[in-house]
Structure formats: structure tokens, C-alpha cells
Enzyme design. Structure first.
Site, PDB file in Angstrom:
ATOM      1  N   ARG A  39      -3.905  -2.462  -9.438  1.00 46.57           N
ATOM      2  CA  ARG A  39      -3.654  -1.292  -8.567  1.00 46.57           C
ATOM      3  C   ARG A  39      -3.746   0.034  -9.327  1.00 46.57           C
ATOM      4  NH1 ARG A  39      -0.881   0.068  -3.475  1.00 46.57           N
ATOM      5  NH2 ARG A  39       0.536   1.803  -3.784  1.00 46.57           N
ATOM      6  N   ILE A  65      -3.005   6.050  -0.819  1.00 52.69           N
ATOM      7  CA  ILE A  65      -3.063   4.596  -0.971  1.00 52.69           C
ATOM      8  C   ILE A  65      -1.710   4.101  -0.448  1.00 52.69           C
ATOM      9  CG2 ILE A  65      -2.315   4.830  -3.387  1.00 52.69           C
ATOM     10  CD1 ILE A  65      -3.703   2.272  -4.106  1.00 52.69           C
ATOM     11  N   SER A  66      -1.725   3.092   0.439  1.00 48.17           N
ATOM     12  CA  SER A  66      -0.484   2.648   1.071  1.00 48.17           C
ATOM     13  C   SER A  66       0.474   2.021   0.069  1.00 48.17           C
ATOM     14  CB  SER A  66      -0.787   1.611   2.157  1.00 48.17           C
ATOM     15  OG  SER A  66      -1.666   2.134   3.113  1.00 48.17           O
ATOM     16  N   GLN A  67       1.749   2.045   0.441  1.00 48.47           N
ATOM     17  CA  GLN A  67       2.817   1.360  -0.317  1.00 48.47           C
ATOM     18  C   GLN A  67       2.432  -0.124  -0.474  1.00 48.47           C
ATOM     19  OE1 GLN A  67       6.181   1.308   2.212  1.00 48.47           O
ATOM     20  NE2 GLN A  67       7.587   0.453   0.712  1.00 48.47           N
ATOM     21  N   PRO A  68       2.686  -0.722  -1.648  1.00 46.29           N
ATOM     22  CA  PRO A  68       2.296  -2.129  -1.858  1.00 46.29           C
ATOM     23  C   PRO A  68       2.798  -3.075  -0.758  1.00 46.29           C
ATOM     24  CG  PRO A  68       3.028  -1.169  -3.933  1.00 46.29           C
ATOM     25  CD  PRO A  68       3.260  -0.123  -2.877  1.00 46.29           C
TER      26      PRO A  68
END
Ligand code: SAH
Length: 219
Positions: A39, A65-68
Site C-alpha cells: 500500500r 485512497i480509501s481507508q484499508p
């Protein structure tokens, strides 16, 4: 501060354990993919050390970028198999596409901002994600030539469900997308079977805008 890959691997393992498994994600393919994709390489150098934190991060062009956990949750909800062909709308950094590519046969991903599209394409080539096909276009029209898809994921908030995408969903196909107003949305899941389209809500979320013909206008 070093760029030691082992440091990032430790951060990644702890992300999977404390943010993903701890919140109830159990799909082994999703856990493996989240534990594999680097990531930190999908964000700018200045943000690499924050890449495994429990939040979204800016990727330029006012996008994120979205939260994991959100990536894991949306991916698990698609109930993917290794032969699936998946369409993603909103390539962004390319991280979600990379996660999908670790699990399925082929990923088709569309981005409407040219610089992000080009950056992601370059990264996929460098990291040898050879089963990701990219396109620079308005994704709300889908990708008719490559349809139908076993799964469709929209990673930007839509004002409604884009009709062309529903039409491009295979029999047995699953689709997930955030639907709501410009600030908050509900995560909506669709499923197609012989009886038609079935819809359920998976909870609240917050995404950047889906902009396009079947999305928001660009203002
Ligand atoms: N999946 C991405 C998150 C991207 S944020 C990741 O893993 O990093 C949402 C992305 O959707 C932004 O890059 C935005 O430019 C893009 N987007 C918005 N409207 C779109 C449209 N109509 N077609 C394709 N991409 C769109």
C-alpha cells in the site's frame, strides 16, 4: 527513516490483524491480498509512513485512497472467485484494483482524471500487475465491450445507481457502491439472479464524488 521493505511488511501485518481481522473480515483471499499489496507504494513518498494507518489519505487532484478497512469490506462483500472478471470505477491510486487483481482473473478499471489514470497505469506496470486493464473515461457508462462483469465496484459516491452499470452485470453478478448525497452515503449492494436485481444496504460511509453522465455534475 528508511524505506526498508521489512518495515512496511510489519506495518502491513499489523494493519491486517488490528484493522481488518479485528473488525470481522474473514475471507482468506481478502486477508491474503491485503497482506500482500504494498500500500505504501500507492501514495506519495511523503505519506508512505502513514500508508498503513486506519484512515484514507490524499492522492492528489483532491481525491483519496480509501481507508484499508473500507477496501477490505467492499472487496469481501463482492464474494469473489478466482475466475471472475471485475469492473472498478474510480482507479484513483490503483490500490483497490491491485487488491482485486490478487484475487480474480482480470480487473478492468476506469478513471476520469488523466494524471491519476496515467500514474496508476505506470505503477501497475512497475509492480507487474499484468491482469489489470486500465481506461481513461467516464466510468458511469461502464465498459460495454468487455461486459458482462461478475462483479462491479464503484469507489466514489454516486447520487443514484448508474443504469448502464446495472445492465453490464452478469447473471449471478454482484455490485457495490456508495449512494447518497455529496457528503455522506450508504454502502449499497446489488445482486442479479433469475428474478432480477436485489438490493441491500450495508451501512454509512463517506466517499469523494462520482462525477459523470450518471454521477454528479463536475462543479
Ligand atoms: N479506488 C481508489 C479510490 C479512488 S477515489 C483507490 O484505491 O485509490 C475515487 C476516484 O474515482 C477518484 O480518482 C476520481 O477521480 C474517480 N472518479 C470519479 N468519477 C469517476 C467516473 N465517472 N469515472 C471514473 N472515475 C471516476
Amino acid at each position: 527513516m528508511t524505506n526498508d521493505p521489512r518495515k512496511y511488511q510489519r506495518l502491513r501485518e499489523s494493519m491486517v490483524k488490528n484493522q481488518i481481522e479485528a473488525r470481522g473480515i474473514t475471507d482468506p483471499d481478502v486477508l491474503r491480498a491485503m497482506g500482500t499489496v504494498p500500500r505504501h507504494l500507492f501514495v506519495s513518498e511523503a505519506l508512505m509512513d502513514q500508508a498503513y494507518a486506519d484512515n484514507p489519505l490524499p492522492i492528489g487532484e483532491q481525491q483519496t485512497i480509501s481507508q484499508p478497512y473500507i477496501v477490505a469490506h467492499m472487496t469481501q462483500s463482492l464474494a469473489l472467485s478466482k475466475d471472475d472478471r471485475v469492473l472498478e470505477i474510480g482507479t484513483g491510486s490503483g490500490y483497490q484494483a491491485a487488491i482485486l487483481s490478487e484475487i480474480v482473473f482480470r480487473v478492468y478499471t476506469i478513471e476520469t482524471i488523466r494524471t491519476l489514470h496515467m500514474q496508476a497505469r505506470k505503477l501497475f506496470d512497475e509492480l507487474k500487475y499484468t491482469n489489470i486493464v486500465t481506461r481513461y473515461a467516464d466510468g458511469t457508462n461502464g465498459w460495454a465491450d468487455e461486459s458482462p462483469f461478475d462483479a462491479i465496484i464503484i469507489t466514489a459516491g454516486a447520487p443514484g445507481i448508474p443504469e448502464p452499470l446495472v445492465d453490464q452485470l452478469a447473471m449471478g453478478g454482484r455490485m457495490i457502491l456508495p449512494v447518497g448525497d455529496r457528503l455522506t452515503q450508504d454502502m449499497v449492494k446489488l445482486y442479479r439472479d433469475e428474478d432480477g436485481i436485489h438490493q441491500s444496504k450495508l451501512g454509512g460511509c463517506r466517499f469523494v464524488k462520482l462525477v459523470g453522465e450518471y454521477g454528479w455534475s463536475g462543479d
